[in-house]
Write an enzyme that holds these catalytic residues in place. Structure first.
Site, PDB file in Angstrom:
ATOM      1  N   ARG A  91       3.803 -15.268  -3.863  1.00  0.00           N
ATOM      2  CA  ARG A  91       3.874 -15.599  -2.713  1.00  0.00           C
ATOM      3  C   ARG A  91       2.631 -16.052  -2.054  1.00  0.00           C
ATOM      4  O   ARG A  91       1.625 -15.847  -2.686  1.00  0.00           O
ATOM      5  CB  ARG A  91       4.507 -14.599  -1.638  1.00  0.00           C
ATOM      6  CG  ARG A  91       3.678 -13.340  -1.498  1.00  0.00           C
ATOM      7  CD  ARG A  91       4.055 -12.411  -0.628  1.00  0.00           C
ATOM      8  NE  ARG A  91       3.700 -11.131  -0.969  1.00  0.00           N
ATOM      9  CZ  ARG A  91       2.476 -10.613  -0.398  1.00  0.00           C
ATOM     10  NH1 ARG A  91       1.854 -11.444   0.284  1.00  0.00           N
ATOM     11  NH2 ARG A  91       2.042  -9.142  -0.752  1.00  0.00           N
ATOM     12  N   GLY A 107       0.722  -1.285   0.027  1.00  0.00           N
ATOM     13  CA  GLY A 107       0.124   0.078   0.016  1.00  0.00           C
ATOM     14  C   GLY A 107       0.973   1.294   0.082  1.00  0.00           C
ATOM     15  O   GLY A 107       0.396   2.310  -0.101  1.00  0.00           O
TER      16      GLY A 107
HETATM   17  P1  ADP Z   1      -1.311  -9.414   1.287  1.00  0.00           P
HETATM   18  O1  ADP Z   1      -0.614 -10.733   1.587  1.00  0.00           O
HETATM   19  O2  ADP Z   1      -2.807  -9.260   1.303  1.00  0.00           O
HETATM   20  O3  ADP Z   1      -0.728  -8.634  -0.054  1.00  0.00           O
HETATM   21  P2  ADP Z   1      -0.059  -7.112   2.571  1.00  0.00           P
HETATM   22  O4  ADP Z   1      -0.128  -6.558   1.309  1.00  0.00           O
HETATM   23  O5  ADP Z   1      -0.360  -6.568   3.976  1.00  0.00           O
HETATM   24  O6  ADP Z   1      -0.717  -8.506   2.250  1.00  0.00           O
HETATM   25  O7  ADP Z   1       1.303  -7.682   2.618  1.00  0.00           O
HETATM   26  C1  ADP Z   1       1.744  -8.817   3.518  1.00  0.00           C
HETATM   27  C2  ADP Z   1       3.075  -8.510   4.319  1.00  0.00           C
HETATM   28  O8  ADP Z   1       4.063  -8.156   3.186  1.00  0.00           O
HETATM   29  C3  ADP Z   1       3.078  -7.218   4.973  1.00  0.00           C
HETATM   30  O9  ADP Z   1       3.866  -7.525   6.146  1.00  0.00           O
HETATM   31  C4  ADP Z   1       3.617  -6.130   4.147  1.00  0.00           C
HETATM   32  O10 ADP Z   1       4.259  -5.162   5.096  1.00  0.00           O
HETATM   33  C5  ADP Z   1       4.639  -7.183   3.436  1.00  0.00           C
HETATM   34  N1  ADP Z   1       4.927  -6.515   1.956  1.00  0.00           N
HETATM   35  C6  ADP Z   1       4.036  -6.611   1.248  1.00  0.00           C
HETATM   36  N2  ADP Z   1       4.637  -6.242  -0.034  1.00  0.00           N
HETATM   37  C7  ADP Z   1       5.968  -5.814   0.324  1.00  0.00           C
HETATM   38  C8  ADP Z   1       7.135  -5.249  -0.438  1.00  0.00           C
HETATM   39  N3  ADP Z   1       6.836  -5.049  -1.974  1.00  0.00           N
HETATM   40  N4  ADP Z   1       8.035  -4.930   0.220  1.00  0.00           N
HETATM   41  C9  ADP Z   1       8.233  -4.996   1.656  1.00  0.00           C
HETATM   42  N5  ADP Z   1       7.257  -5.644   2.330  1.00  0.00           N
HETATM   43  C10 ADP Z   1       6.141  -5.905   1.486  1.00  0.00           C
HETATM   44  P1  ADP Z   2       0.239  -2.850  -3.722  1.00  0.00           P
HETATM   45  O1  ADP Z   2       1.616  -3.385  -4.037  1.00  0.00           O
HETATM   46  O2  ADP Z   2       0.841  -1.842  -2.499  1.00  0.00           O
HETATM   47  O3  ADP Z   2      -0.369  -3.797  -2.929  1.00  0.00           O
HETATM   48  P2  ADP Z   2      -1.455  -2.547  -5.367  1.00  0.00           P
HETATM   49  O4  ADP Z   2      -1.404  -2.094  -6.952  1.00  0.00           O
HETATM   50  O5  ADP Z   2      -1.893  -3.858  -5.199  1.00  0.00           O
HETATM   51  O6  ADP Z   2      -0.240  -2.204  -4.668  1.00  0.00           O
HETATM   52  O7  ADP Z   2      -2.648  -1.619  -5.094  1.00  0.00           O
HETATM   53  C1  ADP Z   2      -3.139  -1.509  -3.678  1.00  0.00           C
HETATM   54  C2  ADP Z   2      -4.650  -0.891  -3.675  1.00  0.00           C
HETATM   55  O8  ADP Z   2      -4.637   0.402  -4.155  1.00  0.00           O
HETATM   56  C3  ADP Z   2      -5.611  -1.781  -4.130  1.00  0.00           C
HETATM   57  O9  ADP Z   2      -5.844  -2.763  -3.386  1.00  0.00           O
HETATM   58  C4  ADP Z   2      -6.656  -0.733  -4.475  1.00  0.00           C
HETATM   59  O10 ADP Z   2      -7.460  -0.437  -3.408  1.00  0.00           O
HETATM   60  C5  ADP Z   2      -5.857   0.570  -4.692  1.00  0.00           C
HETATM   61  N1  ADP Z   2      -5.695   0.654  -6.258  1.00  0.00           N
HETATM   62  C6  ADP Z   2      -4.645   0.143  -6.951  1.00  0.00           C
HETATM   63  N2  ADP Z   2      -4.862   0.656  -8.077  1.00  0.00           N
HETATM   64  C7  ADP Z   2      -6.083   1.054  -8.454  1.00  0.00           C
HETATM   65  C8  ADP Z   2      -6.650   1.858  -9.468  1.00  0.00           C
HETATM   66  N3  ADP Z   2      -6.037   2.032 -10.576  1.00  0.00           N
HETATM   67  N4  ADP Z   2      -7.767   2.357  -9.146  1.00  0.00           N
HETATM   68  C9  ADP Z   2      -8.308   2.603  -7.953  1.00  0.00           C
HETATM   69  N5  ADP Z   2      -7.855   1.843  -6.729  1.00  0.00           N
HETATM   70  C10 ADP Z   2      -6.600   1.280  -6.837  1.00  0.00           C
END
Ligand code: ADP
Ligand code: ADP
Ligand code: MG
Length: 670
Positions: A299, A165
């Site tokens: 993962r 995020g």
């Molecule tokens: P999900 O498994 O649903 O994507 P999260 O987005 O909360 O859950 O990520 C899982 C864990 O991995 C969290 O502890 C988050 O801080 C960590 N994490 C996710 N993406 C990264 C990243 N690109 N770099 C470092 N930590 C990450």
């Molecule tokens: P991260 O690697 O941090 O998980 P994501 O690309 O998966 O990043 O995006 C994280 C969150 O941001 C999504 O779960 C969604 O809520 C919001 N998001 C990402 N892209 C969009 C988009 N194009 N429009 C609206 N919301 C978005």
């Protein structure tokens, strides 16, 4: 199958992996940092190796050390969990070079999906639908501005290397673009070491729906349906469920096929998740739902248990089987969805203060009764025990509650009950906030989108589930009940100073939401108790209570009977009821039969307040019960008296000083 694996992670995911390994007869090796020396995950494994200091870069991210630990213990494979090294292609390669199996996808797949921009280029050629946007290599700010203007606003700037995020900025209009770009790049370079960004159209009424995929080394790939993770704060997931409300068979099949195509494009092996952003024109029109690829997480995901609940499968077992070279246990046509599952992430944080992460000790940590998934409905995944500390070094997640039911409605009811049975004292958590979300009309009727929390803020934040009268009745009843247990006698017999007008009377002083309040308890001739809250004429009546299990049923006046459990933290009573939890401070330390009453005195401030005066000076000999100091808090004075005989060694404050709750006011030597 492996005989021994090393788990290169901590907390709940390390415990989760260890549980399946144990069930499969596989030995486990834990790694741990200084802060985690006595952690639950260390106990959950057969052996453990210390790998360094508390900060992740000194321990859980030191992969040479971790590989050495695997070699030293004779582990054949490494499970990276999530976070830390799980998406690090260099680590995956180093495992292979060291002759260890990395329980995850090939390094090439991690690399291909590691950067959002590159992975989108790849997905484009695999025919997977993308959010309209720009993900080119040219990072010229003028070009990026031009692209954002072309895509239209609101637009989203994303760090290509981002995750969790972080590194995202929503831009509302063209004039704001340059500033948002600069700030996004700053965060990206600090957090991810790269400031490359991509731009996406900010999808309206967006839902986050992801597909669990699984591949094996024989070239098979299946999808294990979807998870809806739309309920988010700061672009981070809070509640996740499966299946997605309103999902149609046709859309599920399309999204499943797109996810499998994405995985196949990178020769994926093991567990992975393809995240889609779904646009909807209205909440109840599934036919209007359009999906776009966002990213692939290479993962196991935090929310994998909801998929396990609806499929009846153990995804960690599948990971271990695939990593050891076995084919996927089931084909696509053998997979079925059963019922509905929801996961709630319990985090140490303060929702009412912008979700500020909290740290502290789990002084009380009571969990709902977990039942096995074959027979029951509630699962608790955690990596902590009562007495453990949530430290600033790691994630603020304390536990995950996962419930399953035949229908969404049943799962929701079970989640609400499970949250009510989760009692945490010692640090702020989001448990009550989660209950407000679960009970909100918007969530209950599945009006889902990623802005749900913001939209529903008036019914989610600063909510009072238990009012002052109910809290007062409960704390007085619990106090009387505890005194009775402690003294084995009538609680009124040893009190003095409350005998007036021929009736036994006793005052209770409270602090409720920063306001001083008091209540009067009268001992009626027939042995009954009458309680009245001062300043509230309506709150008066007969008080009765009865013990039941770990708590009390309390009835006061005409109010409904209420069940509650109570835990003391200093002078603060933490009350847990089926309706919600609350805290109320009881000012007179003798008013409750806790530790203070047994000690008969204290050296610490019962409340935040001001020191008015000291009745003693350094060197004075004092007797137990003798007044030592006077404090003023909540416009009332409180006398601090000696807990035991002794000599005053040192006064730690001066009259007029402001002191914190629990601050030591003076030192007493024997
Ligand atoms: P999900 O498994 O649903 O994507 P999260 O987005 O909360 O859950 O990520 C899982 C864990 O991995 C969290 O502890 C988050 O801080 C960590 N994490 C996710 N993406 C990264 C990243 N690109 N770099 C470092 N930590 C990450
Ligand atoms: P991260 O690697 O941090 O998980 P994501 O690309 O998966 O990043 O995006 C994280 C969150 O941001 C999504 O779960 C969604 O809520 C919001 N998001 C990402 N892209 C969009 C988009 N194009 N429009 C609206 N919301 C978005
Ligand atoms: Mg994501």
């Amino acid at each position: 199958m492996f005989k021994k694996i090393l788990i290169a992670n901590r907390g709940e995911i390390a415990c989760r992996v260890a549980a399946t390994a144990r069930r499969m007869g596989i030995q486990t090796v834990a790694v741990y940092s200084d802060a985690d020396a006595g952690a639950k995950h260390v106990q959950a494994c057969d052996e453990a190796v210390h790998v360094g200091g508390s900060a992740p870069k000194d321990s859980y991210l030191r992969w040479e050390r971790i590989l050495q630990a695997a070699k030293d213990t004779g582990a054949q494979a490494v499970h990276p969990g999530y976070g830390f090294l799980s998406e690090n292609e260099d680590f995956a390669k180093a495992c292979a070079a060291a002759g260890l199996v990395f329980i995850g996808p090939p390094a090439s797949a991690i690399l291909a999906m590691g950067l959002k921009a590159e992975s989108k280029r790849l997905m484009e050629s695999a025919g997977v639908p993308l959010v309209p946007g720009y993900h080119g290599a040219d990072q010229d700010p003028a070009l990026l501005q031009h692209e954002a203007d072309r895509i239209g606003y609101p637009a989203l700037i994303k760090a290509s290397a981002g995750g969790g995020g972080k590194g995202m900025r929503v831009v509302e209009k063209s004039e704001d673009f340059a500033a948002a770009l600069a700030s996004c790049k700053r965060e990206a370079i600090n957090s991810f070491g790269s400031d490359a960004v991509l731009i996406e159209k900010y999808v309206q009424r967006p839902r986050h729906i992801e597909i669990q995929v699984f591949g094996d080394t024989q070239g098979n790939c299946v999808y294990l349906f979807e998870r809806d993770c739309s309920v988010q704060r700061r672009h981070q997931k809070v509640l996740e469920e499966a299946p997605a409300p309103g999902m149609t068979e046709a859309l599920r099949a399309q999204m499943g096929a797109a996810a499998v195509a994405a995985a196949k494009a990178v020769n994926y092996v093991g567990a992975g998740t393809v995240e889609f952003i779904v646009e909807q024109t209205a909440y109840d029109q599934p036919e209007s739902m359009k999906f776009f690829f966002m990213e692939m997480n290479t993962r196991l995901q935090v929310e994998h248990p909801v998929t396990e609940a609806i499929t009846g499968l153990d995804l960690v077992e599948w990971q271990l089987r695939v990593a050891s070279g076995e084919a996927l246990p089931l084909r696509q046509d053998q997979l079925r969805i059963q019922g509905h599952a929801i996961e709630a992430r319990i985090c140490a944080e303060n929702p009412d203060n912008n979700f500020l992460p909290a740290t502290g000790t789990l002084q009380v940590y009571r969990k709902p009764q977990a039942t096995s998934f074959e027979r029951g409905t509630v699962r608790v995944d955690d990596g902590v025990r009562e007495g453990d500390t949530i430290s600033p070094f790691y994630d603020s997640m304390v536990a995950k509650l996962i419930v399953h039911g035949d229908t969404r409605e049943q799962a929701l009811a079970r989640l609400d009950t499970a949250l009510a049975q989760t009692h945490i004292v010692g640090l702020n958590t989001n448990v009550q906030f989660l209950r407000h979300v679960v009970r909100s009309e918007a969530f209950a009727t599945a009006k889902l989108d990623t802005a749900l929390i913001q939209r529903e803020a008036p019914v989610l934040f600063k909510q009072e589930a238990v009012g002052l009268p109910a809290a007062v009745a409960a704390v007085v009843a619990h106090t009387l009940h505890a005194e009775k247990a402690l003294q084995g006698a009538d609680p009124f017999s040893r009190r003095d100073g409350w005998q007036s007008h021929g009736l036994a009377q006793r005052r209770f002083e409270f602090v409720w939401q920063d306001q001083p309040r008091s209540a009067r308890l009268n001992y009626l001739h027939d042995g009954a108790l009458s309680l009245s809250l001062e300043g509230d004429d309506a709150a008066s009546g007969v008080l009765t209570f009865a013990a039941h299990g770990e708590g009390l049923w309390v009835q006061w006046g005409n109010a409904p009977r209420c069940f509650s459990q109570l835990d003391w933290q200093g002078e603060t009573a933490h009350l847990f009821t089926p309706q919600g939890a609350t805290r109320i401070t009881v000012l007179d330390p003798l008013a409750h039969a806790g530790e203070a009453a047994q000690e008969g005195g204290r050296l610490t401030a019962p409340m935040p307040g001001k020191v008015v005066s000291f009745a003693v000076k350094a060197g004075d000999k004092v007797k137990a019960g003798q007044p030592l100091a006077v404090m003023e808090a909540m416009k009332m004075e409180h006398t601090i008296s000696a807990p035991k005989d002794g000599v005053v060694a040192e006064l730690l404050y001066a009259p007029g000083d402001q002191v914190a709750d629990g601050a030591e006011l003076l030192k007493l030597a024997a």
